[in-house]
Design an enzyme around this catalytic site. Structure first.
Site, PDB file in Angstrom:
ATOM      1  N   ARG A  45       0.931  11.248 -10.060  1.00 43.65           N
ATOM      2  CA  ARG A  45       1.346   9.958  -9.508  1.00 43.65           C
ATOM      3  C   ARG A  45       2.705   9.533 -10.065  1.00 43.65           C
ATOM      4  O   ARG A  45       3.372   8.675  -9.517  1.00 43.65           O
ATOM      5  CB  ARG A  45       0.326   8.866  -9.872  1.00 43.65           C
ATOM      6  CG  ARG A  45      -1.048   9.051  -9.254  1.00 43.65           C
ATOM      7  CD  ARG A  45      -1.910   7.832  -9.547  1.00 43.65           C
ATOM      8  NE  ARG A  45      -3.317   8.040  -9.262  1.00 43.65           N
ATOM      9  CZ  ARG A  45      -3.894   7.833  -8.074  1.00 43.65           C
ATOM     10  NH1 ARG A  45      -3.169   7.418  -7.063  1.00 43.65           N
ATOM     11  NH2 ARG A  45      -5.178   8.034  -7.911  1.00 43.65           N
ATOM     12  N   GLU A  95       0.842  -1.203   0.000  1.00 42.22           N
ATOM     13  CA  GLU A  95       0.000   0.000   0.000  1.00 42.22           C
ATOM     14  C   GLU A  95       0.873   1.248   0.000  1.00 42.22           C
ATOM     15  O   GLU A  95       2.000   1.223   0.507  1.00 42.22           O
ATOM     16  CB  GLU A  95      -0.903  -0.084   1.255  1.00 42.22           C
ATOM     17  CG  GLU A  95      -1.711   1.116   1.616  1.00 42.22           C
ATOM     18  CD  GLU A  95      -2.828   1.451   0.645  1.00 42.22           C
ATOM     19  OE1 GLU A  95      -2.531   1.645  -0.544  1.00 42.22           O
ATOM     20  OE2 GLU A  95      -3.985   1.545   1.084  1.00 42.22           O
ATOM     21  N   ASP A 126      -3.327   6.238   6.501  1.00 45.58           N
ATOM     22  CA  ASP A 126      -3.722   7.506   7.092  1.00 45.58           C
ATOM     23  C   ASP A 126      -4.621   7.158   8.289  1.00 45.58           C
ATOM     24  O   ASP A 126      -4.125   6.750   9.329  1.00 45.58           O
ATOM     25  CB  ASP A 126      -4.427   8.288   5.976  1.00 45.58           C
ATOM     26  CG  ASP A 126      -4.683   9.737   6.296  1.00 45.58           C
ATOM     27  OD1 ASP A 126      -3.765  10.414   6.776  1.00 45.58           O
ATOM     28  OD2 ASP A 126      -5.808  10.201   6.064  1.00 45.58           O
TER      29      ASP A 126
HETATM   30  P1  IMP Z   1      -7.072   5.811   5.064  1.00 44.93           P
HETATM   31  O1  IMP Z   1      -8.241   4.930   4.792  1.00 44.93           O
HETATM   32  O2  IMP Z   1      -7.472   7.060   5.807  1.00 44.93           O
HETATM   33  O3  IMP Z   1      -5.919   5.121   5.744  1.00 44.93           O
HETATM   34  O4  IMP Z   1      -6.616   6.388   3.687  1.00 44.93           O
HETATM   35  C1  IMP Z   1      -5.800   5.720   2.871  1.00 44.93           C
HETATM   36  C2  IMP Z   1      -5.892   6.233   1.455  1.00 44.93           C
HETATM   37  O5  IMP Z   1      -6.126   7.655   1.393  1.00 44.93           O
HETATM   38  C3  IMP Z   1      -4.559   6.016   0.818  1.00 44.93           C
HETATM   39  O6  IMP Z   1      -4.497   4.725   0.254  1.00 44.93           O
HETATM   40  C4  IMP Z   1      -4.488   7.117  -0.181  1.00 44.93           C
HETATM   41  O7  IMP Z   1      -5.117   6.710  -1.379  1.00 44.93           O
HETATM   42  C5  IMP Z   1      -5.270   8.251   0.442  1.00 44.93           C
HETATM   43  N1  IMP Z   1      -4.389   9.210   1.132  1.00 44.93           N
HETATM   44  C6  IMP Z   1      -4.220   9.380   2.454  1.00 44.93           C
HETATM   45  N2  IMP Z   1      -3.347  10.349   2.731  1.00 44.93           N
HETATM   46  C7  IMP Z   1      -2.915  10.804   1.521  1.00 44.93           C
HETATM   47  C8  IMP Z   1      -1.976  11.825   1.127  1.00 44.93           C
HETATM   48  O8  IMP Z   1      -1.319  12.516   1.934  1.00 44.93           O
HETATM   49  N3  IMP Z   1      -1.811  11.983  -0.215  1.00 44.93           N
HETATM   50  C9  IMP Z   1      -2.488  11.242  -1.144  1.00 44.93           C
HETATM   51  N4  IMP Z   1      -3.367  10.283  -0.821  1.00 44.93           N
HETATM   52  C10 IMP Z   1      -3.579  10.078   0.503  1.00 44.93           C
HETATM   53 MG    MG Z   2      -3.848   3.817  -1.398  1.00 41.83          MG
END
Ligand code: IMP
Ligand code: MG
Length: 186
Positions: free
Chosen positions: A170, A104, A108
């Site tokens: 990207r 991954e 976040d």
């Molecule tokens: P989570 O479900 O909050 O852990 O989010 C994960 C997903 O959010 C990642 O796989 C990314 O696609 C997106 N994401 C989270 N933080 C960032 C960032 O700083 N930049 C770009 N995408 C992010």
């Molecule tokens: Mg992702």
């Protein structure tokens, strides 16, 4: 001429050489941990994990297969996650009795990964581990064990090397911090 991403660029957080040397280290560790494993499956979470998967995979000398899954959270804006996650595109391979390593880009809140891991666990892999290039620990809302972490980073919005800024950039070879005013403008 200014490159298109430059107006969003606060700073380069992790340059190409630093990324590549850390990815080589992760690959070396994975080679040790999975030595002798005959059914390793690297599962890339799309789209953000794609650059990381392709570089990491080339450092892994244990024979392995790769597959892809796309997941997204919905209910809020594009830059924040919620507890509602769905699988947009499922993988093709069967994970039952395979040693699955999920690859991954970034963790976040952890909601996306928690959902992906739960989905995979129900399919009875022989083992299930997680490798994330970037980890924003301070943002975590659900507990997740991350077996391999490239870099722990602060709570800043980053882009490049697989990570997007509204689906763009990207392709950058480095990870950059986005300007907060540039994000607010759009
Ligand atoms: P989570 O479900 O909050 O852990 O989010 C994960 C997903 O959010 C990642 O796989 C990314 O696609 C997106 N994401 C989270 N933080 C960032 C960032 O700083 N930049 C770009 N995408 C992010
Ligand atoms: Mg992702």
């Amino acid at each position: 001429m200014a490159l298109a991403y430059e107006k969003y660029l606060q700073e380069v957080l992790i340059d190409e050489a630093t990324l590549q040397s850390r990815i080589a280290q992760l690959g070396a560790q994975i080679n040790l941990d999975y030595a002798g494993c005959s059914d390793l499956l690297l599962l890339c979470v799309l789209k953000g994990g794609v650059m990381f998967l392709s570089d990491l995979s080339r450092h892994i000398h244990v024979p392995h297969v790769i597959d892809f899954m796309a997941a997204s959270s919905y209910g809020t804006g594009a830059r924040t996650s919620t507890g509602s996650v769905r699988i947009d595109m499922d993988m093709r391979m069967d994970v039952k009795d395979k040693h699955v390593l999920v690859v991954e880009d970034i963790i976040d809140s952890g909601y996306t990964l928690a959902f992906v891991l739960k989905t995979l666990r129900n399919r009875e892999p022989a083992s299930l581990k997680l490798c994330a290039l970037l980890n924003k620990q301070s943002r975590r809302e659900v507990d997740i064990v991350v077996d391999y972490i490239g870099f722990d980073i602060e709570n800043k919005f980053v882009f490049g090397y697989g990570l997007d800024l509204d689906e763009r950039f990207r392709n950058l070879r480095f990870v950059a911090v986005a300007k907060t005013d540039a994000l607010a403008d759009e």
